[in-house]
Design a protein around this motif. Structure first.
Motif, mmCIF file in Angstrom:
data_model
loop_
_atom_site.group_PDB
_atom_site.id
_atom_site.type_symbol
_atom_site.label_atom_id
_atom_site.label_comp_id
_atom_site.label_asym_id
_atom_site.label_seq_id
_atom_site.Cartn_x
_atom_site.Cartn_y
_atom_site.Cartn_z
ATOM 1 N N ASP A 102 0.847 -1.182 0.000
ATOM 2 C CA ASP A 102 0.000 0.000 0.000
ATOM 3 C C ASP A 102 0.887 1.238 0.000
ATOM 4 O O ASP A 102 2.096 1.128 0.218
ATOM 5 C CB ASP A 102 -0.902 -0.010 1.243
ATOM 6 C CG ASP A 102 -2.187 0.767 1.032
ATOM 7 O OD1 ASP A 102 -2.118 1.887 0.496
ATOM 8 O OD2 ASP A 102 -3.251 0.258 1.401
ATOM 9 N N ALA A 129 -6.760 -6.452 1.476
ATOM 10 C CA ALA A 129 -6.170 -5.416 2.322
ATOM 11 C C ALA A 129 -4.735 -5.802 2.702
ATOM 12 O O ALA A 129 -4.487 -6.920 3.146
ATOM 13 C CB ALA A 129 -7.001 -5.227 3.589
ATOM 14 N N SER A 153 -5.202 2.527 2.378
ATOM 15 C CA SER A 153 -6.195 2.645 1.309
ATOM 16 C C SER A 153 -7.371 1.696 1.509
ATOM 17 O O SER A 153 -8.409 1.870 0.884
ATOM 18 C CB SER A 153 -5.548 2.418 -0.056
ATOM 19 O OG SER A 153 -5.143 1.078 -0.189
ATOM 20 N N THR A 154 -7.215 0.710 2.383
ATOM 21 C CA THR A 154 -8.295 -0.240 2.657
ATOM 22 C C THR A 154 -8.525 -0.360 4.159
ATOM 23 O O THR A 154 -8.879 -1.429 4.652
ATOM 24 C CB THR A 154 -7.960 -1.627 2.070
ATOM 25 O OG1 THR A 154 -6.716 -2.069 2.610
ATOM 26 C CG2 THR A 154 -7.903 -1.606 0.559
ATOM 27 N N ASP A 155 -8.346 0.739 4.891
ATOM 28 C CA ASP A 155 -8.383 0.652 6.347
ATOM 29 C C ASP A 155 -9.726 0.179 6.905
ATOM 30 O O ASP A 155 -9.762 -0.595 7.849
ATOM 31 C CB ASP A 155 -7.927 1.944 7.011
ATOM 32 C CG ASP A 155 -8.785 3.146 6.668
ATOM 33 O OD1 ASP A 155 -9.666 3.032 5.799
ATOM 34 O OD2 ASP A 155 -8.566 4.206 7.273
ATOM 35 N N GLN A 156 -10.841 0.588 6.325
ATOM 36 C CA GLN A 156 -12.136 0.135 6.848
ATOM 37 C C GLN A 156 -12.339 -1.345 6.586
ATOM 38 O O GLN A 156 -12.820 -2.077 7.448
ATOM 39 C CB GLN A 156 -13.291 0.938 6.262
ATOM 40 C CG GLN A 156 -14.618 0.660 6.956
ATOM 41 C CD GLN A 156 -14.579 0.984 8.440
ATOM 42 O OE1 GLN A 156 -14.270 2.103 8.831
ATOM 43 N NE2 GLN A 156 -14.883 0.010 9.280
ATOM 44 N N THR A 157 -11.955 -1.814 5.405
ATOM 45 C CA THR A 157 -12.028 -3.245 5.102
ATOM 46 C C THR A 157 -11.156 -4.017 6.075
ATOM 47 O O THR A 157 -11.559 -5.057 6.607
ATOM 48 C CB THR A 157 -11.568 -3.516 3.653
ATOM 49 O OG1 THR A 157 -12.436 -2.834 2.770
ATOM 50 C CG2 THR A 157 -11.545 -4.998 3.335
ATOM 51 N N THR A 191 -12.431 -6.766 8.774
ATOM 52 C CA THR A 191 -11.908 -8.117 8.601
ATOM 53 C C THR A 191 -11.233 -8.611 9.870
ATOM 54 O O THR A 191 -11.479 -9.732 10.330
ATOM 55 C CB THR A 191 -10.919 -8.166 7.417
ATOM 56 O OG1 THR A 191 -11.607 -7.758 6.233
ATOM 57 C CG2 THR A 191 -10.331 -9.555 7.228
#
Length: 120
Positions: A35, A61, A95-99, A103
């Motif tokens: 990332d 992620a 860039s995918t912190d919520q995912t 998870t």
């Protein structure tokens, strides 16, 4: 996700290149995804590292886990009342912190619903 977000600083790197950043602790284990920036998300017990990294990879992620000296980690009471210290810190791609957050929470609940994990 709470806490500061660390961003990549281009140093002798082609424009747009991403990769495991120089400031992540050496000797850690990643899930093969990279990332542009990383943020700490959770402190993990050794038995949770592989399932968490695999779940993050499947979710798309980026994840990276490295050992953290005990003085930087708190003690956690587990589901049976024993007191333990996690030994690794998980960083995830911003860039995918919520995912990543969703998870990790799901994986940790499925592994042991009674055990608490902490955010740094």
């Amino acid at each position: 996700m709470t806490g500061s977000v660390l961003r990549n600083v281009e140093v002798d790197r082609p424009s747009g290149a991403v990769g495991r950043l120089w400031w992540l602790p050496a000797g850690g284990q990643g899930n093969g995804l990279d990332d542009v920036g990383w943020a700490p998300l959770a402190d993990l017990f050794p038995e949770t590292v592989v399932p968490v990294l695999e779940a993050l990879r499947v979710a798309g992620a980026a994840g990276y886990v490295a050992h953290v000296p005990p003085r930087h980690l708190g003690t956690i009471a587990g589901s049976t009342g024993e007191r333990r210290r996690p030994s690794s810190r998980l960083w995830v791609g911003v860039s995918t912190d919520q995912t990543a957050e969703d998870t990790v929470a799901s994986v940790l609940r499925s592994l042991d619903p009674g055990r608490a994990e902490t955010e740094p």
